[in-house]
Design a protein around this motif. Structure first.
Motif, PDB file in Angstrom:
ATOM      1  N   THR A 216      41.420  39.762  43.343  1.00 38.08           N
ATOM      2  CA  THR A 216      40.434  39.652  42.266  1.00 38.08           C
ATOM      3  C   THR A 216      40.684  38.416  41.408  1.00 38.08           C
ATOM      4  OG1 THR A 216      41.829  41.103  40.910  1.00 38.08           O
ATOM      5  CG2 THR A 216      40.061  42.132  42.202  1.00 38.08           C
ATOM      6  N   ARG A 217      41.942  38.115  41.143  1.00 37.24           N
ATOM      7  CA  ARG A 217      42.270  36.922  40.362  1.00 37.24           C
ATOM      8  C   ARG A 217      42.058  35.647  41.157  1.00 37.24           C
ATOM      9  NH1 ARG A 217      41.917  38.614  35.308  1.00 37.24           N
ATOM     10  NH2 ARG A 217      43.181  40.497  34.925  1.00 37.24           N
ATOM     11  N   ALA A 219      39.621  34.956  43.160  1.00 38.18           N
ATOM     12  CA  ALA A 219      38.219  34.559  43.040  1.00 38.18           C
ATOM     13  C   ALA A 219      37.949  33.873  41.701  1.00 38.18           C
ATOM     14  CB  ALA A 219      37.314  35.782  43.204  1.00 38.18           C
ATOM     15  N   GLU A 220      38.551  34.390  40.634  1.00 45.09           N
ATOM     16  CA  GLU A 220      38.353  33.779  39.322  1.00 45.09           C
ATOM     17  C   GLU A 220      38.964  32.377  39.260  1.00 45.09           C
ATOM     18  OE1 GLU A 220      39.934  36.414  36.463  1.00 45.09           O
ATOM     19  OE2 GLU A 220      38.478  38.016  36.834  1.00 45.09           O
TER      20      GLU A 220
END
Length: 403
Positions: A216-217, A219-220
């Motif tokens: 998830t991180r 992608a950011e």
């Protein structure tokens, strides 16, 4: 009657071991310090020492960290060009080297033209200095009814104490100036090397950074990196285009006035006015005004008027159209970011403030949810009705409502 036995406090050896024994020893006057206190003192001293060491290391490495920050933004600016060349089959290292070679040729050509122009103008001013001084002496003698002489003024200036002390101080400061020049060259080399590695190994650097983060991180981080590349590249593209337009416009003016070195002056005005925020326009216009003044004093006024008019045209018509799709930030936010960047990092902060602010704004815009503003039709109808009535009709309407 038997005397009462005197009760004495138990010795430390008589108290049984355990938590109750520790509490009894701490409560007894004159007891030894708690066992946790030495460890707490050692831990506090260790934390203070680590803080002081980290502060000292940060102060010593501030220059290196600043160079790395400059190199990172420079790599972001040239990464679109490197990606285009890499997509056509050129290796990233070779593509990055070609981009830096083009930048080096452009910078070297600019400073060569500027240096030759300044050298010729300084020689011309030195050769014409006696003529200017004669004109000044004649004007002073006619205006104030004095009897000054150019020879006497030159002798007094050449043999003055302040000039001799200035020459001695300048000779003593040669080593300091040389050290500053060498330090500047070393800093440029450091920034260039880091920027080359950041641009050439961009995908590998992103992969290494994302490998220590959860999906998830990752992608950011990739989204923030893409936004930073787009905004920084867009900022350089828009500034370069406006510098080209500004240079062409000032070249036409200077060539029409017959000012020497019009191409070099046009390049100077275009680059300085666009890549030095806030005060770049005034710094860029000062040199053409000075050169034009040596040709004809009125030409300097023409250049000043043209610079002011063109600046208004650029601020209100040209810049909003060019930067609408690249660095779309409000002028007030742009000015505030430049002030904040200057306060934090000096000239470097002023240069990277606008692309950094645009990147942050775009990144936050991807996570902030916006809603459409609902229009109240009743307010619009009432506003239209009142706007269409005359003053007398509005007074009558208000009186009817009160009654």
């Amino acid at each position: 009657m038997a005397p009462a036995e005197e009760t004495l406090p138990p010795d430390a050896d008589d108290v049984p071991a355990g938590p109750q024994a520790d509490a009894a020893r701490e409560a007894r006057p004159g007891a030894a310090m708690p066992r946790w206190l030495p460890r707490a003192m050692v831990l506090a001293l260790a934390l203070v020492a680590c803080y002081r060491l980290a502060t000292w290391a940060f102060d010593q490495l501030t220059g290196l960290l600043l160079n790395i920050l400059i190199a990172f933004f420079l790599a972001l600016a040239i990464e679109p060009a490197v990606d285009r060349m890499a997509a056509r089959g050129v290796r990233r290292g070779v593509a990055t080297g070609l981009v830096f070679l083009g930048i080096l040729i452009g910078v070297a050509g600019f400073f060569t033209l500027l240096g030759s122009m300044l050298a010729d103008q300084i020689m011309t001013m030195v050769e014409d200095f006696p003529k200017y001084l004669d004109q000044l002496v004649i004007w002073v003698n006619e205006t104030f009814h004095t009897e000054l002489s150019r020879v006497e003024i030159q002798d007094s200036v050449l043999h003055s104490d302040w000039l001799q002390s200035y020459v001695r101080n300048s000779a003593n400061n040669v080593l300091d100036v040389s050290a500053q020049v060498l330090g500047g060259l070393f800093r440029v080399l450091t920034v260039t090397l880091f920027a080359f590695y950041f641009a050439a190994d961009g995908p590998r650097l992103r992969r290494a950074l994302c490998s220590v983060l959860p999906p998830t991180r990752q992608a950011e981080v990739l989204r923030a990196w893409e936004i930073a590349v787009a905004k920084t590249g867009g900022y350089i593209y828009s500034r370069g285009l406006m510098a080209l337009i500004s240079g062409v416009a000032h070249y036409v003016l200077l060539e029409w006035l017959g000012v020497p070195y019009a191409p070099a002056l046009a390049v100077w005005v275009g680059l300085i006015s666009q890549f030095i925020p806030t005060i770049g326009t005034y710094l860029a216009g000062a040199l053409p005004m000075l050169i034009a003044f040596t040709v004809e004093p009125w030409y300097a006024l023409w250049v000043l008027v043209f610079v002011v008019i063109y600046q208004q045209f650029e601020n209100y018509l040209l810049q909003p159209r060019i930067t609408a799709r690249t660095v779309d930030i409000h002028p007030a936010v742009s000015f505030g970011s430049v002030i904040a960047g200057t306060a934090l990092l000096g000239a470097v902060g002023a240069l990277i403030a606008i692309p950094a602010t645009a990147t942050l704004q775009a990144f936050l815009g991807a996570y902030i949810k916006r809603y459409d503003v609902a229009d109240d039709l009743r307010v619009q109808r009432r506003t239209r009705r009142r706007g269409g009535m005359s003053a007398l009709a509005r007074v009558r309407d208000s009186l009817k409502r009160r009654s």
